[in-house]
Design an enzyme around this catalytic site. Structure first.
Site, PDB file in Angstrom:
ATOM      1  N   LYS A 197     -11.885   4.081 -13.182  1.00  0.00           N
ATOM      2  CA  LYS A 197     -12.064   2.654 -12.882  1.00  0.00           C
ATOM      3  C   LYS A 197     -12.388   1.866 -14.158  1.00  0.00           C
ATOM      4  N   ALA A 201     -14.848   6.864 -14.518  1.00  0.00           N
ATOM      5  CA  ALA A 201     -14.144   6.740 -15.798  1.00  0.00           C
ATOM      6  C   ALA A 201     -12.762   6.133 -15.595  1.00  0.00           C
ATOM      7  N   LYS A 229     -16.854   9.025   2.980  1.00  0.00           N
ATOM      8  CA  LYS A 229     -17.982   8.413   2.271  1.00  0.00           C
ATOM      9  C   LYS A 229     -19.243   8.612   3.112  1.00  0.00           C
ATOM     10  N   LEU A 283      -0.060   4.022   1.205  1.00  0.00           N
ATOM     11  CA  LEU A 283      -0.467   4.811   2.379  1.00  0.00           C
ATOM     12  C   LEU A 283      -0.749   6.260   1.992  1.00  0.00           C
ATOM     13  N   THR A 284      -1.707   6.437   1.110  1.00  0.00           N
ATOM     14  CA  THR A 284      -2.223   7.770   0.798  1.00  0.00           C
ATOM     15  C   THR A 284      -3.052   8.219   1.996  1.00  0.00           C
ATOM     16  N   ASP A 308       0.845  -1.194   0.000  1.00  0.00           N
ATOM     17  CA  ASP A 308       0.000   0.000   0.000  1.00  0.00           C
ATOM     18  C   ASP A 308       0.884   1.248   0.000  1.00  0.00           C
ATOM     19  N   PRO A 353     -24.618  17.257   5.368  1.00  0.00           N
ATOM     20  CA  PRO A 353     -24.958  17.810   4.043  1.00  0.00           C
ATOM     21  C   PRO A 353     -25.430  16.745   3.053  1.00  0.00           C
ATOM     22  N   THR A 361     -16.046  -1.603  -9.722  1.00  0.00           N
ATOM     23  CA  THR A 361     -17.204  -0.993  -9.068  1.00  0.00           C
ATOM     24  C   THR A 361     -18.427  -0.966  -9.975  1.00  0.00           C
ATOM     25  N   ASP A 362     -19.603  -0.912  -9.353  1.00  0.00           N
ATOM     26  CA  ASP A 362     -20.843  -0.769 -10.142  1.00  0.00           C
ATOM     27  C   ASP A 362     -20.899   0.571 -10.874  1.00  0.00           C
ATOM     28  N   GLU A 363     -20.048   1.526 -10.469  1.00  0.00           N
ATOM     29  CA  GLU A 363     -20.130   2.862 -11.074  1.00  0.00           C
ATOM     30  C   GLU A 363     -19.694   2.867 -12.538  1.00  0.00           C
ATOM     31  N   GLY A 374     -22.909  16.165 -11.899  1.00  0.00           N
ATOM     32  CA  GLY A 374     -22.963  14.883 -12.633  1.00  0.00           C
ATOM     33  C   GLY A 374     -23.432  13.716 -11.786  1.00  0.00           C
ATOM     34  N   HIS A 375     -24.196  14.004 -10.744  1.00  0.00           N
ATOM     35  CA  HIS A 375     -24.558  12.993  -9.737  1.00  0.00           C
ATOM     36  C   HIS A 375     -25.399  11.859 -10.343  1.00  0.00           C
ATOM     37  N   TYR A 411     -13.913   9.591 -11.337  1.00  0.00           N
ATOM     38  CA  TYR A 411     -13.597   8.341 -10.622  1.00  0.00           C
ATOM     39  C   TYR A 411     -14.076   7.136 -11.425  1.00  0.00           C
TER      40      TYR A 411
HETATM   41  P1  NAD Z   1      -9.985   3.197   0.080  1.00  0.00           P
HETATM   42  O1  NAD Z   1      -9.894   4.557  -0.502  1.00  0.00           O
HETATM   43  O2  NAD Z   1     -10.441   3.019   1.497  1.00  0.00           O
HETATM   44  O3  NAD Z   1      -8.558   2.467  -0.001  1.00  0.00           O
HETATM   45  C1  NAD Z   1      -7.725   2.560  -1.111  1.00  0.00           C
HETATM   46  C2  NAD Z   1      -6.348   2.084  -0.676  1.00  0.00           C
HETATM   47  O4  NAD Z   1      -5.489   2.113  -1.821  1.00  0.00           O
HETATM   48  C3  NAD Z   1      -5.689   2.956   0.379  1.00  0.00           C
HETATM   49  O5  NAD Z   1      -5.133   2.155   1.388  1.00  0.00           O
HETATM   50  C4  NAD Z   1      -4.617   3.710  -0.380  1.00  0.00           C
HETATM   51  O6  NAD Z   1      -3.494   4.066   0.426  1.00  0.00           O
HETATM   52  C5  NAD Z   1      -4.248   2.690  -1.441  1.00  0.00           C
HETATM   53  N1  NAD Z   1      -3.644   3.297  -2.640  1.00  0.00           N
HETATM   54  C6  NAD Z   1      -4.069   4.386  -3.336  1.00  0.00           C
HETATM   55  N2  NAD Z   1      -3.245   4.621  -4.364  1.00  0.00           N
HETATM   56  C7  NAD Z   1      -2.290   3.659  -4.348  1.00  0.00           C
HETATM   57  C8  NAD Z   1      -1.188   3.362  -5.174  1.00  0.00           C
HETATM   58  N3  NAD Z   1      -0.869   4.121  -6.239  1.00  0.00           N
HETATM   59  N4  NAD Z   1      -0.424   2.287  -4.870  1.00  0.00           N
HETATM   60  C9  NAD Z   1      -0.710   1.510  -3.798  1.00  0.00           C
HETATM   61  N5  NAD Z   1      -1.752   1.762  -2.969  1.00  0.00           N
HETATM   62  C10 NAD Z   1      -2.528   2.814  -3.245  1.00  0.00           C
HETATM   63  O7  NAD Z   1     -10.893   2.378  -0.924  1.00  0.00           O
HETATM   64  P2  NAD Z   1     -11.920   1.187  -0.650  1.00  0.00           P
HETATM   65  O8  NAD Z   1     -13.248   1.749  -0.363  1.00  0.00           O
HETATM   66  O9  NAD Z   1     -11.306   0.220   0.272  1.00  0.00           O
HETATM   67  O10 NAD Z   1     -11.976   0.567  -2.120  1.00  0.00           O
HETATM   68  C11 NAD Z   1     -11.091  -0.482  -2.503  1.00  0.00           C
HETATM   69  C12 NAD Z   1     -11.386  -0.857  -3.932  1.00  0.00           C
HETATM   70  O11 NAD Z   1     -12.753  -1.244  -4.051  1.00  0.00           O
HETATM   71  C13 NAD Z   1     -11.175   0.302  -4.921  1.00  0.00           C
HETATM   72  O12 NAD Z   1     -10.591  -0.225  -6.082  1.00  0.00           O
HETATM   73  C14 NAD Z   1     -12.590   0.793  -5.197  1.00  0.00           C
HETATM   74  O13 NAD Z   1     -12.673   1.343  -6.489  1.00  0.00           O
HETATM   75  C15 NAD Z   1     -13.379  -0.487  -5.074  1.00  0.00           C
HETATM   76  N6  NAD Z   1     -14.781  -0.343  -4.666  1.00  0.00           N
HETATM   77  C16 NAD Z   1     -15.123   0.374  -3.561  1.00  0.00           C
HETATM   78  C17 NAD Z   1     -16.465   0.455  -3.166  1.00  0.00           C
HETATM   79  C18 NAD Z   1     -16.892   1.227  -1.944  1.00  0.00           C
HETATM   80  O14 NAD Z   1     -18.100   1.425  -1.743  1.00  0.00           O
HETATM   81  N7  NAD Z   1     -15.982   1.673  -1.099  1.00  0.00           N
HETATM   82  C19 NAD Z   1     -17.450  -0.199  -3.918  1.00  0.00           C
HETATM   83  C20 NAD Z   1     -17.062  -0.932  -5.053  1.00  0.00           C
HETATM   84  C21 NAD Z   1     -15.721  -1.008  -5.404  1.00  0.00           C
HETATM   85  P1  TYD Z   2     -20.501   8.122  -1.527  1.00  0.00           P
HETATM   86  O1  TYD Z   2     -20.400   7.450  -0.198  1.00  0.00           O
HETATM   87  O2  TYD Z   2     -19.556   9.201  -1.865  1.00  0.00           O
HETATM   88  O3  TYD Z   2     -20.486   6.959  -2.621  1.00  0.00           O
HETATM   89  P2  TYD Z   2     -20.784   7.021  -4.216  1.00  0.00           P
HETATM   90  O4  TYD Z   2     -20.783   8.427  -4.668  1.00  0.00           O
HETATM   91  O5  TYD Z   2     -19.611   6.276  -4.743  1.00  0.00           O
HETATM   92  O6  TYD Z   2     -22.083   6.326  -4.412  1.00  0.00           O
HETATM   93  O7  TYD Z   2     -21.971   8.717  -1.659  1.00  0.00           O
HETATM   94  C1  TYD Z   2     -23.115   7.891  -1.538  1.00  0.00           C
HETATM   95  C2  TYD Z   2     -24.323   8.751  -1.863  1.00  0.00           C
HETATM   96  O8  TYD Z   2     -24.458   9.744  -0.841  1.00  0.00           O
HETATM   97  C3  TYD Z   2     -24.186   9.492  -3.168  1.00  0.00           C
HETATM   98  O9  TYD Z   2     -25.463   9.543  -3.826  1.00  0.00           O
HETATM   99  C4  TYD Z   2     -23.772  10.898  -2.747  1.00  0.00           C
HETATM  100  C5  TYD Z   2     -24.425  11.058  -1.394  1.00  0.00           C
HETATM  101  N1  TYD Z   2     -23.695  11.942  -0.454  1.00  0.00           N
HETATM  102  C6  TYD Z   2     -24.348  13.022   0.150  1.00  0.00           C
HETATM  103  O10 TYD Z   2     -25.542  13.264  -0.080  1.00  0.00           O
HETATM  104  N2  TYD Z   2     -23.628  13.823   0.990  1.00  0.00           N
HETATM  105  C7  TYD Z   2     -22.320  13.606   1.261  1.00  0.00           C
HETATM  106  O11 TYD Z   2     -21.701  14.396   2.026  1.00  0.00           O
HETATM  107  C8  TYD Z   2     -21.663  12.475   0.658  1.00  0.00           C
HETATM  108  C9  TYD Z   2     -20.218  12.182   0.932  1.00  0.00           C
HETATM  109  C10 TYD Z   2     -22.402  11.663  -0.185  1.00  0.00           C
END
Ligand code: NAD
Ligand code: TYD
Length: 379
Positions: free
Chosen positions: A154, A152, A189, A36-37, A34, A205, A126-128, A275-276, A150
């Site tokens: 992925k 795009a 999130k 560690l961003t 990792d 918000p 991701t589903d996105e 673009g929501h 994001y």
């Molecule tokens: P996150 O942001 O919590 O974690 C991402 C991790 O990647 C972090 O530990 C960061 O330090 C590391 N990272 C970033 N850039 C890096 C690099 N260049 N090299 C090495 N490490 C790097 O994300 P998450 O929510 O755990 O998501 C993990 C994966 O799942 C992602 O690919 C995301 O697109 C996918 N995903 C997430 C969700 C969700 O709801 N969170 C849903 C579907 C898919």
């Molecule tokens: P998010 O957790 O950012 O996931 P994603 O955009 O990948 O679905 O957001 C989930 C939903 O919640 C999304 O429709 C945007 C909304 N949202 C808010 O209304 N307020 C907020 O402050 C955030 C972070 C998200």
């Protein structure tokens, strides 16, 4: 399968996967890499820090030298790639890091994995990538229509994975998870942000009318879905991992507030995300056919999640300082101020603009002004 490189394993889902795999498969070696961003956090790996089958390496998936060294040092035969920039709102503010990691990084990781001759490469997507799904449920063969930088990025990474399977015969599998929630999720999130703000009685918000729909998947179910695809998925295929629990954002927020015993008046409608996407929804019959099923509903998952954030302030309070506060200001200061500049409308005027099955289109509810549904109503 023996030496598994888990990239991005210090983030939310990657760390849950690393914690699960070290316990579930004592014969596998789990090597987390990792960068560690801001989102990576070694605290997420504390529960396994003493496990004999776990190792940690700091590095960037876009750094060939670092990746080559790790492949060789640990004789990696399997890669599971979670590493990504993952927050839509940050990608709207600045997409550079998204291209670096989600596109270029995925390419370099794939290319090094090919050279090293890894047996299997699982890429977490991701589903996105399907974009805004107004009705029905996405299946794996649907075309991509990503709308945020994001999504795009992925989609771009995923297409590189596909090309390495088709062109180079790599044994790849892709998973597309839905909105995931649970312990150790960085508080930017929706759910962890709202839970931790609500604990401190801060305003929450809610973008636009709050009637966007997401499909909520508990993190442990996402992890077992990835495990199923890793062991049983067919090379070259993609698998949706869905919670199959579709909820309006406002419904999610109100459920969380009820569990915390906090008032709904904390919710503030603010100008919408650009673009929501209005709705994500997936079908996951293909993964189910491999034997996977989820163990948590939204209701059981949110209870576990709220309890965890309540009991683990040590984890999130130290995150909500420094860079986090700078981001908060960039993302929310203008939105919360703009909210105050507009009058609140009575929803009775605009009921016709809500979907017919919307449980919130009730007379007497106030909705904010700064969202596209409202603008449509006023003009
Ligand atoms: P996150 O942001 O919590 O974690 C991402 C991790 O990647 C972090 O530990 C960061 O330090 C590391 N990272 C970033 N850039 C890096 C690099 N260049 N090299 C090495 N490490 C790097 O994300 P998450 O929510 O755990 O998501 C993990 C994966 O799942 C992602 O690919 C995301 O697109 C996918 N995903 C997430 C969700 C969700 O709801 N969170 C849903 C579907 C898919
Ligand atoms: P998010 O957790 O950012 O996931 P994603 O955009 O990948 O679905 O957001 C989930 C939903 O919640 C999304 O429709 C945007 C909304 N949202 C808010 O209304 N307020 C907020 O402050 C955030 C972070 C998200």
């Amino acid at each position: 399968m023996k030496n598994i490189l888990v990239t991005g394993g210090a983030g939310f889902i990657g760390s849950a996967f690393a914690r699960y795999m070290t316990a579930r498969y004592p014969n596998y070696n789990i090597i987390v890499l990792d960068k560690l961003t801001y989102a990576g956090n070694v605290d997420n790996l504390l529960p396994i820090s003493d496990e004999p089958n776990y190792r940690f390496e700091r590095g960037d998936i876009a750094d060939r030298t670092a990746i080559t060294r790790v492949f060789q040092a640990h004789d990696i035969d399997t890669v599971v790639n979670f590493a990504a920039e993952s927050h839509v709102d940050r990608s709207i503010l600045d997409a550079d890091a998204f291209i670096h990691t989600d596109v270029v990084g995925v390419y370099i990781l794939l290319d090094e994995a090919k050279k090293h001759g890894v047996d299997r490469f699982l890429h977490v997507s991701t589903d996105e990538v399907y974009g805004d799904v107004h009705e029905g449920y996405s299946v794996e063969t649907d075309p991509f229509a990503p709308n945020s930088p994001y999504a795009a990025s992925k989609a771009g990474g995923e297409l590189m994975v596909r090309s390495y399977h088709v062109t180079h015969g790599m044994n790849t599998v892709v998973t597309r998870g839905s909105n995931t929630f649970g312990p150790y999720q960085y508080p930017e999130k929706l759910l962890p942000f709202f839970i931790t703000e609500a604990i401190d009685d801060k305003n929450l918000p809610l973008y636009g009318d709050g009637l966007q729909v997401r499909d909520w998947l508990y993190v442990e179910d996402h992890v077992t879905g990835i495990d199923t695809a890793l062991h049983k998925g067919v090379a070259g295929e993609a698998y949706n991992i869905a919670g199959e629990d579709n909820r309006y954002n406002i419904e999610v927020a109100k459920a969380m507030l009820a569990l915390l015993g906090k008032p709904e008046s904390l919710l503030k409608h603010v100008p919408d995300r650009e673009g929501h996407d209005r709705r994500y929804a997936m079908n996951c019959d293909k993964l189910r056919a491999l034997g996977w099923q989820r163990a948590h509903s939204f209701d059981t998952g949110i209870q576990l999640t709220v309890d965890w954030y309540r009991q683990n302030e040590w984890w999130w309070r130290k995150i909500k300082t420094g860079e986090y506060l700078e981001y908060y200001k960039r993302q929310y200061a203008a939105r919360l101020a703009a909210r105050g500049a507009f009058p609140q409308l009575r929803v009775g005027v605009i009921t016709a603009f809500f979907p017919s099955d919307c449980p919130y289109a009730l007379a007497g509810q106030n909705y904010g002004y700064g969202c596209s549904t409202m603008r449509g109503a006023i003009i």
